[in-house]
Write an enzyme that holds these catalytic residues in place. Structure first.
Site, short mmCIF file in Angstrom:
data_model
loop_
_atom_site.label_atom_id
_atom_site.label_comp_id
_atom_site.label_asym_id
_atom_site.label_seq_id
_atom_site.Cartn_x
_atom_site.Cartn_y
_atom_site.Cartn_z
N ARG A 51 0.87 -1.18 0.00
CA ARG A 51 0.00 0.00 0.00
C ARG A 51 0.91 1.23 0.00
O ARG A 51 2.13 1.12 0.06
CB ARG A 51 -1.00 0.01 1.17
CG ARG A 51 -0.68 -0.71 2.42
CD ARG A 51 0.42 -0.09 3.23
NE ARG A 51 0.15 1.31 3.45
CZ ARG A 51 1.06 2.22 3.69
NH1 ARG A 51 2.33 1.89 3.75
NH2 ARG A 51 0.74 3.48 3.87
N GLY A 52 0.28 2.41 -0.06
CA GLY A 52 1.07 3.63 -0.23
C GLY A 52 1.16 3.92 -1.73
O GLY A 52 1.43 3.00 -2.52
N GLN A 199 -2.11 2.48 10.08
CA GLN A 199 -0.83 2.51 9.37
C GLN A 199 0.21 3.34 10.12
O GLN A 199 1.41 3.10 9.99
CB GLN A 199 -0.99 3.12 7.97
CG GLN A 199 -1.78 2.26 7.00
CD GLN A 199 -3.23 2.68 6.92
OE1 GLN A 199 -3.81 3.07 7.94
NE2 GLN A 199 -3.83 2.59 5.76
N ASP A 240 -1.81 10.84 -1.80
CA ASP A 240 -2.14 9.82 -2.81
C ASP A 240 -2.43 10.43 -4.16
O ASP A 240 -2.36 9.75 -5.19
CB ASP A 240 -3.34 8.99 -2.34
CG ASP A 240 -2.92 8.11 -1.21
OD1 ASP A 240 -2.85 8.61 -0.08
OD2 ASP A 240 -2.60 6.94 -1.46
O1 MRU Z 1 -4.48 3.41 2.31
P1 MRU Z 1 -2.99 3.56 2.25
O2 MRU Z 1 -2.27 2.95 3.40
O3 MRU Z 1 -2.44 3.08 0.92
O4 MRU Z 1 -2.78 5.12 2.32
C1 MRU Z 1 -1.48 5.64 2.25
C2 MRU Z 1 -1.44 7.10 2.44
O5 MRU Z 1 -2.43 7.75 2.65
C3 MRU Z 1 -0.10 7.75 2.31
O6 MRU Z 1 -0.06 8.92 3.05
C4 MRU Z 1 0.13 8.11 0.84
O7 MRU Z 1 -0.06 7.01 0.02
C5 MRU Z 1 1.44 8.68 0.63
S1 MRU Z 1 2.64 7.44 0.36
C6 MRU Z 1 4.18 8.03 0.33
#
Ligand code: MRU
Length: 361
Positions: A51-52, A199, A240
């Site tokens: 994820r991220g 997270q 994102d």
């Molecule tokens: O739902 P996730 O864990 O994928 O969300 C991740 C985030 O919101 C992060 O802040 C974002 O992807 C930035 S990653 C460098």
């Protein structure tokens, strides 16, 4: 970056298999998982084993490599790319990476296609590492400045995980932090727990611990009080999808943190690579906001007294829940964007100037 003193990346390719660190098991178990097919890649993205924003982009790029290994066929490749893009809706890096791969691969019918795909996936990967490193070097200047003036530990609040686990290495929001720490600047990080998937607690605090960066987990609602008490020098978050207008889409709760920061005169920085900029959408209401299973809210997972992972229900059985995964922070609440190219005001004019995009309307 380090896990148990050993340097890792979040994803790598070995003997026609994609290796990932299963993030649904962290921090309690460290498991390296094999992705052998494009279906495995789609599942890993959907279930958030990876994820991220930057990491799901790179996983999708390697997903197309796996698709070619499975079946070198243009219509299968197109189907694979559509399914990869649909696997999570909000982070723009996913579509960005797939489109970039497909630009190289569409119409290539020779056996060269696997070589081309692998080269492009590797280029995207290395590019992300460099983007994140440069975000860190640019953001370091901001932390250095505060440390010089304050002559004491710099307290930074972050939300969700925009750390190296969300990228390939370094992270976005955490990269300036790691660079500052490695330079001997004293930093302390307030880590928003980031319900419902935690997270912040499970991933950000974990990776900061492994790198020896002092940090404290707080509930998602504590930031306002800490800012009010003068215990936060700056916020740095990831994103994102950031529009060319400077509006920032990130993990749910980011907007509330930005509001609290504005009210308390705490600078609110957003760290991002250019691959996270959406140059097409202008209206933030057009950003698809992911809505995930309500079970992520109503159930919680952790270690029981026998060190076994258990999932338990914490809500009334008859209650309904709504699990919105992202929100939008308007540009006016963002102090500056920290990118691989430099730091800029979150405005269309400044973003376009920084990325030489003046021809995009
Ligand atoms: O739902 P996730 O864990 O994928 O969300 C991740 C985030 O919101 C992060 O802040 C974002 O992807 C930035 S990653 C460098």
């Amino acid at each position: 970056m380090l896990i148990n003193g050993k340097a890792y990346r979040t994803i790598w390719f070995e003997k026609n298999i994609v290796k990932i660190i299963d993030q649904t098991k962290l921090p309690h178990q460290f498991i390296v998982k094999n992705l052998r097919t494009v279906k495995d890649s789609i599942k890993a993205i959907k279930t958030m084993e990876v994820r991220g924003a930057p990491l799901i982009g790179v996983t999708a790029a390697y997903g197309l490599v796996l698709s070619i290994i499975e079946k070198n066929d243009q219509s299968f490749l197109r189907e694979s790319s559509d399914s990869l893009i649909a696997s999570r809706p909000t982070a723009i890096n996913l579509k960005w990476a797939v489109d970039r791969m497909m630009k190289k691969l569409s119409g290539v019918n020779s056996n060269e296609i696997l070589k081309i795909a692998l080269e492009e996936a590797k280029t995207i990967t290395e590019e992300d590492v460099n983007f994140c490193k440069n975000i860190g070097l640019n953001g370091l200047k901001i932390i250095e400045d505060v440390a010089r003036k304050k002559k004491d530990t710099v307290n930074i609040l972050t939300h969700c995980n925009a750390g190296w686990l969300a990228t390939i290495d370094w992270g976005t929001a955490t990269s300036p932090i790691y660079h500052a720490h490695q330079k001997g600047i004293k930093v302390h990080i307030w880590v928003d727990e980031t319900r419902p998937r935690n997270q912040g607690a499970n991933l950000t605090s974990f990776e900061l611990n492994e790198e020896g960066v002092p940090n404290t987990i707080i509930t998602d609602n504590a930031g306002g009080l800490l800012m009010n008490r003068g215990q936060v020098d700056m916020c740095i978050v990831g994103t994102d999808r950031t529009l060319s207008t400077g509006d920032v889409c990130n993990k749910i709760g980011t907007y509330l943190k930005a509001l609290a920061a504005k009210d308390n005169n705490v600078p609110f920085y957003v760290a991002l690579p250019s691959s996270t900029i959406d140059w097409e959408i202008k209206d933030p209401t057009e950003i698809p906001i992911e809505e995930r299973d309500e079970a992520e809210l109503s159930h919680i997972e952790g270690l029981d007294k026998d060190n076994k992972l258990q999932k338990i229900l914490i809500y009334p059985q008859k209650s309904k829940a709504m699990n919105l995964a992202f929100d939008i922070t308007p540009a006016r609440l963002v102090t500056k964007l920290i990118t691989e190219k430099g730091i800029c005001v979150a405005s269309e004019k400044e973003i376009k100037k920084l990325f030489n995009q003046s021809n995009i309307s």
